[in-house]
Design a protein around this motif. Structure first.
Motif, mmCIF file in Angstrom:
data_model
loop_
_atom_site.group_PDB
_atom_site.id
_atom_site.type_symbol
_atom_site.label_atom_id
_atom_site.label_comp_id
_atom_site.label_asym_id
_atom_site.label_seq_id
_atom_site.Cartn_x
_atom_site.Cartn_y
_atom_site.Cartn_z
ATOM 1 N N ASN A 112 0.949 -1.183 0.192
ATOM 2 C CA ASN A 112 0.047 -0.073 -0.006
ATOM 3 C C ASN A 112 1.017 1.376 0.253
ATOM 4 O OD1 ASN A 112 -1.597 -1.957 1.944
ATOM 5 N ND2 ASN A 112 -3.107 -0.979 0.457
ATOM 6 N N ARG A 113 0.336 2.319 -0.549
ATOM 7 C CA ARG A 113 1.098 3.432 -0.926
ATOM 8 C C ARG A 113 0.860 4.417 0.365
ATOM 9 N NH1 ARG A 113 4.160 4.836 -5.052
ATOM 10 N NH2 ARG A 113 3.407 3.188 -6.120
ATOM 11 N N GLY A 114 1.959 4.836 1.209
ATOM 12 C CA GLY A 114 1.556 5.634 2.300
ATOM 13 C C GLY A 114 1.283 7.082 1.949
ATOM 14 N N LEU A 115 1.137 8.044 2.794
ATOM 15 C CA LEU A 115 1.166 9.517 2.843
ATOM 16 C C LEU A 115 2.408 10.174 2.763
ATOM 17 C CD1 LEU A 115 -1.757 10.052 5.024
ATOM 18 C CD2 LEU A 115 -1.867 9.723 2.869
ATOM 19 N N ASP A 116 3.836 9.252 2.947
ATOM 20 C CA ASP A 116 4.871 9.843 3.025
ATOM 21 C C ASP A 116 5.986 9.561 1.783
ATOM 22 O OD1 ASP A 116 4.888 7.318 3.909
ATOM 23 O OD2 ASP A 116 5.980 7.718 5.880
ATOM 24 N N ALA A 117 5.306 9.324 0.788
ATOM 25 C CA ALA A 117 5.980 8.960 -0.378
ATOM 26 C C ALA A 117 7.191 7.499 0.021
ATOM 27 C CB ALA A 117 7.345 9.854 -0.612
ATOM 28 N N THR A 118 6.392 6.685 0.473
ATOM 29 C CA THR A 118 6.704 5.379 0.927
ATOM 30 C C THR A 118 5.942 4.226 0.301
ATOM 31 O OG1 THR A 118 6.177 5.220 3.143
ATOM 32 C CG2 THR A 118 8.498 5.892 2.782
ATOM 33 N N VAL A 119 6.056 3.235 0.126
ATOM 34 C CA VAL A 119 5.303 2.159 -0.031
ATOM 35 C C VAL A 119 5.391 1.146 1.069
ATOM 36 C CG1 VAL A 119 4.586 0.153 -1.562
ATOM 37 C CG2 VAL A 119 5.398 2.356 -2.723
ATOM 38 N N ARG A 120 4.250 0.721 1.662
ATOM 39 C CA ARG A 120 4.388 -0.360 2.992
ATOM 40 C C ARG A 120 4.006 -1.504 2.448
ATOM 41 N NH1 ARG A 120 1.059 4.205 6.304
ATOM 42 N NH2 ARG A 120 2.737 5.525 6.729
ATOM 43 N N ILE A 121 4.906 -2.485 2.944
ATOM 44 C CA ILE A 121 4.895 -3.841 2.235
ATOM 45 C C ILE A 121 4.665 -4.703 3.480
ATOM 46 C CG2 ILE A 121 6.051 -6.046 0.956
ATOM 47 C CD1 ILE A 121 7.105 -3.493 -0.792
ATOM 48 N N ALA A 122 3.624 -5.832 3.510
ATOM 49 C CA ALA A 122 3.738 -6.855 4.504
ATOM 50 C C ALA A 122 3.882 -7.996 3.851
ATOM 51 C CB ALA A 122 2.200 -6.702 5.029
ATOM 52 N N ALA A 123 4.595 -9.091 4.490
ATOM 53 C CA ALA A 123 5.047 -10.512 4.008
ATOM 54 C C ALA A 123 4.316 -11.360 5.053
ATOM 55 C CB ALA A 123 6.627 -10.749 4.063
#
Length: 412
Positions: A101-112
């Motif tokens: 999912n794309r966050g609000l702080d120019a990062t992409v958060r990934i769960a494994a």
């Protein structure tokens, strides 16, 4: 079940102590800028500052790049598209299901979610349970964070949409990224998240046990927030692990009770209700063996247009609250055209007209009105009911339906 307040500090603490691996990468170059404790333990070297592609097999790097490119905003209603890759972990290549999912702080958060086939089958259930002390420490930190976060609420750095974004990312990791279907069957599910600021405790899954048998469950952990999320993760993976080593549904719930019981005591007790079952094809249809632990009974909708509660599951006690709980069991056969519906008490305890919706068996009547039906149509039908509750729906609501299509042959 009852809700407890959530906060950004609470969620941030859970993120670092969660049983699942979480990483955040810069959107423009895919460099890892954050990894929680579970992610750091997976790999043989520090990964913050490394390209995310270096952590997966070369053949899977295009898959990973496509996953990141397609990541929706965390607060979007569009579900994250999952991908399966092989991670280059400290113990060798291991399969994992990733969501992004794309966050609000120019990062992409990934769960494994690391493959249970790769990891659980390689160790005995007792070895898995020996890690309980580490899990207990993480859960204790989560419980402590619930108290501390209330004191620090005025000075929290994550506010508003950022809290909702993080809660949404965590919530999606507690549900299967793709709902599987046993051969010759149809499955459908729905999850209503009662609050965008809190991580709920409802959970469900469908998964293979071998070439023929499949397991499935739907349950509800008490409370909300980081404490409930930690228990939900522990519950889901304990159920899947226990099912690999013992097919008897009662034994699976007993193993889950043994894991949960020592962990949740004092001022923040945690427990869950759950229905666990297996499906196995037979000459007469699909044989379903069920066990219930304090959860509302499923509804068996028959192809002839009738419907009934699986009342034999009434009387089962909740999981994780008693040393020797009583669980109930039942066997039934799903014939072509039959559907089995599992649901959480968020549906039946909705407030309607000054009372609970299902005080007079309203759900059974509503479901019977749609029979005969399919798994997908039945979930759509009950979803319309849930949506119609409006503000009366005060808890999370989960639905899981398994059906045998009329066109299915008897040997599937």
């Amino acid at each position: 079940m009852t809700a407890t307040p959530d906060s950004s500090a609470d969620l941030a603490d859970y993120l670092d102590t969660a049983p699942l691996a979480f990483v955040a990468v810069r959107a423009e170059d895919h460099t890892v800028v954050y990894a929680n404790a579970a992610a750091r333990r997976l790999f043989p070297r520090p990964i913050v500052g490394s390209p995310l592609g270096s952590l997966v097999e070369a053949a899977d790097q295009p898959v990973l790049a496509a996953l990141i490119a397609a990541a929706p905003p965390a607060d979007d209603d569009v579900p994250a598209v999952p991908a399966t890759v092989r991670l280059l972990t400290a113990s060798g290549p291991i399969g994992a299901d990733l969501t992004a999912n794309r966050g609000l702080d120019a990062t992409v958060r990934i769960a494994a979610v690391v493959s249970t086939v790769d990891r659980i089958r390689d160790r005995a259930l007792t070895d898995a349970l020996s890690a309980r002390s580490a899990t207990a420490a993480a859960l204790t930190r989560s419980r402590d964070a619930l108290v501390e976060s209330e004191r620090a609420r005025a000075s929290e750095h994550l506010q508003g949409a950022q809290i909702r974004s993080l809660a949404t990312v965590l919530q999606r990791t507690l549900l299967p990224p793709v709902l599987a279907s046993p051969p010759g069957m149809e499955t459908a599910a729905y999850y209503h998240h009662a609050s965008p600021d809190e991580v709920g405790g409802d959970f469900y899954d469908v998964f293979p046990l071998d070439g023929q048998a499949w397991g499935f469950f739907l349950g509800d952990v008490s409370g909300k927030g980081a404490g409930a999320a930690a228990v939900t993760s522990l519950t889901r993976y304990t159920l899947r692990a226990a099912a690999v080593f013992d097919r008897d549904p009662i034994s699976v719930l007993q193993n889950l009770n043994a894991v949960l019981l020592p962990e949740f005591r004092g001022d923040d007790p945690r427990f869950c209700t759950v229905v666990y079952g297996t499906v196995v094809p037979s000459a007469d249809g699909v044989v379903v063996d069920l066990a219930g632990g304090g959860h509302p009974p499923p509804v068996h909708v028959r192809g002839d247009g009738s419907a009934r509660y699986v009342d034999d599951l009434l009387g089962g006690q909740l999981v994780g609250g008693l040393p020797t709980p009583h669980f109930t069991s039942h066997r039934l056969v799903l014939s072509p055209g039959d559907v089995l519906l599992l649901y959480s008490d968020g549906v039946t305890e909705a407030r309607v007209g000054g009372g609970r919706y299902d005080d007079d068996g309203d759900l059974l009547t509503y479901v019977a009105d749609s029979a005969p039906t399919t798994a997908a149509d039945l979930v759509d039908h009950v979803t319309a009911l849930v949506d119609g509750f409006g503000d009366g729906l005060q808890d999370d609501a989960a639905l899981l339906a398994l059906g045998v299509p009329r066109a299915a042959s008897s040997d599937h």
